[in-house]
Design a protein around this motif. Structure first.
Motif, short mmCIF file in Angstrom:
data_model
loop_
_atom_site.label_atom_id
_atom_site.label_comp_id
_atom_site.label_asym_id
_atom_site.label_seq_id
_atom_site.Cartn_x
_atom_site.Cartn_y
_atom_site.Cartn_z
N TRP A 84 0.82 -1.21 0.00
CA TRP A 84 0.00 0.00 0.00
C TRP A 84 0.86 1.26 0.00
O TRP A 84 0.48 2.27 -0.61
CB TRP A 84 -0.97 -0.02 1.17
CG TRP A 84 -1.91 -1.18 1.07
CD1 TRP A 84 -1.83 -2.38 1.75
CD2 TRP A 84 -3.01 -1.32 0.18
NE1 TRP A 84 -2.84 -3.22 1.34
CE2 TRP A 84 -3.58 -2.60 0.38
CE3 TRP A 84 -3.60 -0.46 -0.75
CZ2 TRP A 84 -4.69 -3.04 -0.32
CZ3 TRP A 84 -4.72 -0.90 -1.46
CH2 TRP A 84 -5.26 -2.18 -1.24
N SER A 91 0.62 6.11 -7.17
CA SER A 91 -0.62 6.81 -7.53
C SER A 91 -0.43 8.32 -7.42
O SER A 91 -0.91 9.09 -8.25
CB SER A 91 -1.76 6.36 -6.62
OG SER A 91 -2.00 4.97 -6.75
N TRP A 101 -4.52 -5.29 -7.53
CA TRP A 101 -5.43 -5.84 -6.53
C TRP A 101 -5.91 -4.72 -5.61
O TRP A 101 -5.17 -3.82 -5.24
CB TRP A 101 -4.70 -6.88 -5.67
CG TRP A 101 -4.50 -8.21 -6.33
CD1 TRP A 101 -4.82 -8.57 -7.60
CD2 TRP A 101 -3.90 -9.35 -5.72
NE1 TRP A 101 -4.48 -9.87 -7.84
CE2 TRP A 101 -3.91 -10.38 -6.70
CE3 TRP A 101 -3.37 -9.62 -4.48
CZ2 TRP A 101 -3.39 -11.66 -6.44
CZ3 TRP A 101 -2.85 -10.89 -4.22
CH2 TRP A 101 -2.87 -11.89 -5.19
N MET A 102 -7.19 -4.82 -5.21
CA MET A 102 -7.78 -3.89 -4.26
C MET A 102 -8.52 -4.69 -3.20
O MET A 102 -9.08 -5.76 -3.50
CB MET A 102 -8.75 -2.94 -4.98
CG MET A 102 -9.47 -1.95 -4.09
SD MET A 102 -8.41 -0.94 -3.04
CE MET A 102 -7.44 -0.06 -4.27
N ASN A 103 -8.53 -4.20 -1.96
CA ASN A 103 -9.31 -4.86 -0.91
C ASN A 103 -10.37 -3.92 -0.36
O ASN A 103 -10.38 -2.72 -0.64
CB ASN A 103 -8.41 -5.42 0.19
CG ASN A 103 -7.81 -4.35 1.09
OD1 ASN A 103 -7.96 -3.15 0.85
ND2 ASN A 103 -7.13 -4.78 2.13
N ASN A 106 -9.69 -0.50 1.81
CA ASN A 106 -9.08 0.62 1.10
C ASN A 106 -9.87 1.10 -0.11
O ASN A 106 -9.59 2.17 -0.65
CB ASN A 106 -7.67 0.24 0.64
CG ASN A 106 -6.71 0.16 1.80
OD1 ASN A 106 -6.42 1.15 2.46
ND2 ASN A 106 -6.22 -1.04 2.07
N PHE A 107 -10.86 0.32 -0.53
CA PHE A 107 -11.53 0.60 -1.79
C PHE A 107 -12.14 2.00 -1.88
O PHE A 107 -11.89 2.75 -2.83
CB PHE A 107 -12.61 -0.45 -2.06
CG PHE A 107 -13.61 -0.03 -3.10
CD1 PHE A 107 -13.21 0.16 -4.42
CD2 PHE A 107 -14.93 0.25 -2.75
CE1 PHE A 107 -14.12 0.59 -5.38
CE2 PHE A 107 -15.83 0.67 -3.70
CZ PHE A 107 -15.43 0.85 -5.02
N TYR A 110 -9.71 4.90 -2.41
CA TYR A 110 -9.16 5.01 -3.76
C TYR A 110 -10.23 5.41 -4.78
O TYR A 110 -9.96 6.19 -5.70
CB TYR A 110 -8.50 3.69 -4.17
CG TYR A 110 -7.11 3.53 -3.59
CD1 TYR A 110 -5.98 3.73 -4.40
CD2 TYR A 110 -6.90 3.22 -2.26
CE1 TYR A 110 -4.70 3.61 -3.88
CE2 TYR A 110 -5.63 3.10 -1.73
CZ TYR A 110 -4.53 3.30 -2.54
OH TYR A 110 -3.26 3.20 -2.02
N ILE A 116 -8.87 5.04 -9.12
CA ILE A 116 -9.24 3.89 -9.92
C ILE A 116 -10.41 4.23 -10.83
O ILE A 116 -11.18 5.14 -10.57
CB ILE A 116 -9.55 2.66 -9.04
CG1 ILE A 116 -10.61 2.99 -7.99
CG2 ILE A 116 -8.28 2.16 -8.37
CD1 ILE A 116 -10.98 1.80 -7.10
N TYR A 136 -17.55 -3.41 -3.79
CA TYR A 136 -16.73 -2.67 -4.76
C TYR A 136 -17.57 -1.73 -5.64
O TYR A 136 -17.17 -1.41 -6.75
CB TYR A 136 -15.90 -3.65 -5.60
CG TYR A 136 -14.84 -4.31 -4.73
CD1 TYR A 136 -13.74 -3.57 -4.29
CD2 TYR A 136 -14.95 -5.63 -4.32
CE1 TYR A 136 -12.79 -4.14 -3.47
CE2 TYR A 136 -14.00 -6.21 -3.49
CZ TYR A 136 -12.92 -5.46 -3.07
OH TYR A 136 -11.98 -6.02 -2.24
N SER A 314 -6.23 1.40 -13.04
CA SER A 314 -5.80 2.76 -12.74
C SER A 314 -6.55 3.75 -13.61
O SER A 314 -6.75 3.54 -14.81
CB SER A 314 -4.30 2.90 -12.99
OG SER A 314 -3.91 4.25 -12.99
#
Length: 422
Positions: A84, A91, A101-103, A106-107, A110, A116, A136, A314
């Motif tokens: 991260w 970023s 990958w995103m979890n 944190n989604f 971002y 994103i 998401y 991205s």
């Protein structure tokens, strides 16, 4: 061992995304799915954090390139501890990986900062668990396609159950059954406890009992804490009662020696853990022939936290059409079939049988059946801030410094202040 929503992710990212990153992220770029795919050869960067899945990701990349010969994929592994921090720096400089990958924790951070890219093309999301699609989705837009999923169960040591003459957990066991077994499994003379009432893995412990009790962590609109709700407090008391009864090691012991290690040393009869633990327990010399898994016990409700990683693009990728083609492939059935043979549980419905059949000695279907009553991992725009507050306030209850009711009330007040700033 790998966890999909490790608490450290959010704590690393608390102050990460600010005006500088937002300015960088918003400097143009096409919407996902828009624009024609170029026929020139391009290389997409694909950032991941789990070394145990690297070979599976490389296999997926190779299969994609086989059918898209003009697109090469560079799988970039960054260990979890640095992932991260590195992503934030990239970023902020406008150089985030094309796909990464995103979890859940944190989604929203971002997505809300424009780092994103939302998915504009129509996607059949019915093939994924709804809870993950919702996780998401931000401001009505889907930003990532679920890659995998995990739920939580009770791993138990059959040898210790047999020694204490306690029946193995049934598929329909309840909190009362769990508490009865916990009392019978605890053996102070042998240094054996029923379970470790851990405080660093809310995904596996506190969140589950909160929802089982009929409580909630955060309101659906993300504006209010649920920690002062009596039912939420009941879910927390599930654990503090175990500590008070000395059916769990105290917090200092669990800080010195993690509950996972205690379980693998035969000092804990049960361990609340995720579907990801199958790799750990089937390789560990002690647990590999001693453990099995059962559903979480039912409280007022049956509930488990569901989480999963998503593949996202991205907002600054120079190859939006190609990036979308890759993300679309990663979210497809062929990709899920590959993942199911070599990685965690695929999120794509109907492709999980290979994961289950890989270990017929374990009741892994438990984790799939749990999807029917699963609750999404609780998040907001700045999950990290209030997760830190959770740990700070609840530690005082876990050590016995303050009653759980007071700790929960203080946490709710602090969390509400933090949510008001989002």
């Amino acid at each position: 061992m790998w966890k999909s929503a490790r608490r450290g992710a959010a704590l690393l990212c608390a102050p990460l995304l600010g005006a500088a990153l937002l300015a960088s992220a918003c400097g143009g770029g096409e919407q996902a799915g828009s624009g024609a795919q170029s026929q020139e050869k391009v290389t997409l960067s694909y950032a991941v954090w789990d070394a145990t899945q690297q070979s599976a990701m490389q296999e997926l990349a190779a299969e994609f390139t086989r059918t898209h010969p003009n697109i090469a994929i560079d799988v970039q592994l960054t260990p979890w501890a640095d992932y991260w921090t590195k992503l934030k720096a990239a970023s902020s400089g406008g150089a985030a990986p094309d796909v990464f990958w995103m979890n859940g924790p944190n989604f929203q951070l971002y997505a809300s900062n424009g780092v994103i890219k939302p998915i504009e093309e129509q996607v059949d999301t019915s093939v994924y668990p709804k809870a993950l699609v919702d996780l998401y989705t931000y401001d009505g837009k889907l930003y990532g396609l679920p890659k995998d999923m995990d739920t939580v169960g009770v791993w138990y040591n059959k040898t210790l159950f047999d020694a204490a003459k306690v029946k193995y957990p049934s598929d329909d066991w309840t909190w009362a059954d769990f508490k009865k077994a916990a009392a019978e499994l605890t053996d102070p003379d042998k240094g054996v406890y029923a379970i470790g009432a851990e405080l660093t893995s809310f995904q596996e412990y506190q969140y589950n009992t909160i929802y089982q009790a009929g409580g909630y962590v955060i309101s659906p609109d993300g504006r209010k804490s649920g920690y002062d709700d009596p039912k939420t407090i009941e879910g927390l008391k599930f654990w503090t009662d175990l500590l008070a009864a000395k059916q769990s090691p105290d917090l200092k012991t669990m800080t010195d020696t993690a509950p996972l290690q205690l379980f693998e040393a035969g000092k804990l009869a049960m361990y609340w853990g995720g579907s990801w633990d199958v790799a750990e327990f089937t390789k560990n010399d002690y647990t590999k022939d001693k453990v099995d898994v059962a559903p979480l016990p039912k409280g007022e409700k049956q509930a488990t936290i569901i989480h999963g990683v998503a593949n996202v693009m991205s907002a600054k990728t120079e190859h939006p059409a190609e990036a979308w083609e890759f993300v679309k492939f990663l979210g497809s059935k062929p990709a899920a079939d590959i993942l199911g043979r070599k990685g965690p549980i695929p999120a794509y419905t109907g492709t999980q049988s290979a994961w289950v059949s890989a270990h017929p000695e374990l009741k892994l279907q438990v984790f799939l059946d749990a999807v029917a009553y699963a609750v999404p991992y609780p998040v907001s725009k700045n999950t990290a801030a209030w997760q830190e507050a959770e740990l700070t306030n609840l530690t005082k209850a876990w050590t016995g410094e303050v009653p759980i009711e007071k700790a929960a009330a203080n946490l709710a007040a602090g969390m509400n202040d933090l949510l008001a700033k989002e």
